[in-house]
Design a protein around this motif. Structure first.
Motif, PDB file in Angstrom:
ATOM      1  N   HIS A 189       0.833  -1.202   0.000  1.00 29.32           N
ATOM      2  CA  HIS A 189       0.000   0.000   0.000  1.00 29.32           C
ATOM      3  C   HIS A 189       0.867   1.251   0.000  1.00 29.32           C
ATOM      4  CE1 HIS A 189       0.490  -0.960   4.367  1.00 29.32           C
ATOM      5  NE2 HIS A 189       0.571   0.347   4.525  1.00 29.32           N
ATOM      6  N   VAL A 191       0.738   5.373   1.242  1.00 29.89           N
ATOM      7  CA  VAL A 191       0.000   6.218   2.180  1.00 29.89           C
ATOM      8  C   VAL A 191       0.262   7.695   1.915  1.00 29.89           C
ATOM      9  CG1 VAL A 191      -0.360   6.734   4.634  1.00 29.89           C
ATOM     10  CG2 VAL A 191       0.198   4.404   3.905  1.00 29.89           C
ATOM     11  N   HIS A 272       4.404   7.119   3.229  1.00 31.82           N
ATOM     12  CA  HIS A 272       5.198   5.886   3.195  1.00 31.82           C
ATOM     13  C   HIS A 272       4.664   4.888   2.180  1.00 31.82           C
ATOM     14  CE1 HIS A 272       2.310   4.294   6.346  1.00 31.82           C
ATOM     15  NE2 HIS A 272       2.578   3.128   5.793  1.00 31.82           N
ATOM     16  N   ALA A 274       4.461   0.713   1.774  1.00 32.34           N
ATOM     17  CA  ALA A 274       4.632  -0.559   2.474  1.00 32.34           C
ATOM     18  C   ALA A 274       5.038  -1.620   1.460  1.00 32.34           C
ATOM     19  CB  ALA A 274       3.336  -0.966   3.161  1.00 32.34           C
ATOM     20  N   PHE A 339       8.592  -0.216  10.648  1.00 28.03           N
ATOM     21  CA  PHE A 339       8.697   1.045   9.923  1.00 28.03           C
ATOM     22  C   PHE A 339      10.123   1.581  10.009  1.00 28.03           C
ATOM     23  CE2 PHE A 339       4.454   0.391  11.502  1.00 28.03           C
ATOM     24  CZ  PHE A 339       3.668   0.637  10.392  1.00 28.03           C
ATOM     25  N   GLU A 352       7.722   1.015   5.001  1.00 30.40           N
ATOM     26  CA  GLU A 352       7.202  -0.001   5.921  1.00 30.40           C
ATOM     27  C   GLU A 352       7.516  -1.355   5.289  1.00 30.40           C
ATOM     28  OE1 GLU A 352       2.960   0.322   6.541  1.00 30.40           O
ATOM     29  OE2 GLU A 352       2.760  -1.797   7.066  1.00 30.40           O
TER      30      GLU A 352
HETATM   31 FE   FE2 Z   1       1.328   1.390   6.235  1.00 29.98          FE
END
Ligand code: FE2
Length: 388
Positions: A189, A191, A272, A274, A339, A352
């Motif tokens: 994902h 963000v 961020h 992931a 993280f 992440e």
């Molecule tokens: Fe995340």
């Protein structure tokens, strides 16, 4: 690099969304020095240099390195910098925001179809669909606006047989990088952090433009400390291939870390990315050996609490604790996450590392809270917690 690998396109899959989105393609960073940032991604993150564009390939304004995972070539990031004062696109971005994510790209079946539908549903156009070609064929792409200076790119490589895209060649240098392998598998994902009162705007914008849906909503009080707070919505494609949480600061007695990001980044943008792994203990052990810095490990009580729960944890909890990995139980599955500290000079973008176990599909409210607390400690060290 192995012969015959093509970095254009992602493995074919049956998708089930109205926009014809196949999945995440590359993410592009705009940075001060592409060679330095790319070298860090090679040495620390374990990515390979796989393609290059610059003056030698016909682009006199900028340098770009395509980096990809040796174990999953479809996980790729593009790192670009300006080499003349005239490249306004990159110069203006880095001058204002520092190093950061300029665009994330999704591969689609039909760029014209996806773009037309997005615009009809309210997306702000940045670039109309266009083709770029060379002797290996052509690619098609288009882009729409996201946040202050970001874009979502739609791309299709079906008619291209070259290494990555026109203008790119094999790296001109034989890079010898000493490192531990990290086995990164793909993007889970991406963000965004947005200003106060903008979360509903941007979640509606993405939901409408890309026919996404809101998956999770963390409201006031769900993620907070005694000092500060945030609210967050996760929007995703209806087949769950693309997931994009959006965070907004919420009022507190001190400065929220989302506010700190917006202040330091000078606007809304990507907080961020992931990255998926299938063995987080091995991945994080090796990232640490490679010099990647992570946020502080939670206290003993955090792991004691996990150990007291019966949910079928298959990993050795001591190894999770040694590596500072967070565990969040979710229904019958669980999430393992950690993280990094911000990777650049400003306290803005970080990575992440995530492993989803036994079908866990969420975002871990418990871990979100742990992340929020860990960042707030760092924020205090930077002197950015108290209001002036
Ligand atoms: Fe995340």
């Amino acid at each position: 690099m192995e012969m015959g690998i093509c970095y254009g396109g992602i493995p074919s899959r049956v998708h089930n969304n109205s926009m014809g989105i196949r999945g995440y393609d590359y993410v592009e960073f705009y940075v001060g020095s592409a060679k330095h940032v790319a070298s860090w991604h090679a040495k620390a993150m374990g990515l390979d240099f796989v393609a290059y564009s610059g003056p030698e390939t016909g682009d006199r304004n900028k340098i770009s390195f395509l980096m990809a995972s040796p174990v999953q070539p479809s996980f790729k990031i593009l790192i670009s910098s300006s080499i003349t004062p005239d490249n306004y696109d990159i110069q203006s971005f880095t001058q204002k925001h520092g190093d950061g994510v300029k665009r994330w790209t999704v591969e689609v079946d039909d760029v014209n179809h996806t773009f037309a539908k997005a615009i009809k549903n309210g997306a702000v156009p940045i670039l109309e669909p266009y083709k770029i070609s060379d002797d290996d064929g052509f690619i098609e792409q288009a882009s729409i606006k996201l946040y202050d200076s970001c874009e979502i790119n739609f791309i299709n490589y079906d008619n291209y047989k070259g290494l990555f895209r026109p203008g790119f060649e094999k790296p001109r240098q034989e890079w010898v990088v000493s490192r531990e392998e990290t086995n990164l598998k793909g993007i889970d994902h991406i963000v965004g952090n947005v200003n106060i009162n903008e979360m509903d705007y941007w979640s509606s914008y993405i939901n409408s433009a890309l026919d996404f849906e809101t998956f999770i909503h963390f409201g006031p009080g769900d993620i907070s400390t005694q000092y500060s707070s945030l609210v967050s919505k996760v929007v995703r494609s209806k087949d769950d291939v693309i997931k994009n949480p959006i965070n907004e600061p919420y009022e507190g007695i001190k400065i929220s870390q989302i506010e700190e990001y917006i202040k330091e980044y000078r606007g809304s943008g990507i907080q961020h990315i992931a990255i998926l792994t299938t063995d987080i203990i091995d991945t994080v052990t090796n990232l640490r050996k490679n010099g990647v810095e992570f946020l502080a490990t939670p206290p003993q009580a955090y792991y004691d609490n996990i150990a007291s729960q019966e949910f079928g944890l298959e990993e050795d909890i001591k190894k999770l604790q040694e590596n500072g990995i967070l565990i969040d139980v979710e229904g019958k599955g669980y999430l393992l996450q950690i993280f990094t500290k911000p990777i650049g000079d400003r306290p803005t973008f970080f990575y992440e590392i995530i492993q989803r176990r036994k079908g866990a599909s969420g975002f871990g409210q418990g871990n979100f809270q742990a992340l929020f607390e860990a960042i707030e400690v760092e924020q205090g060290l930077r002197g950015n917690l108290d209001r002036d």
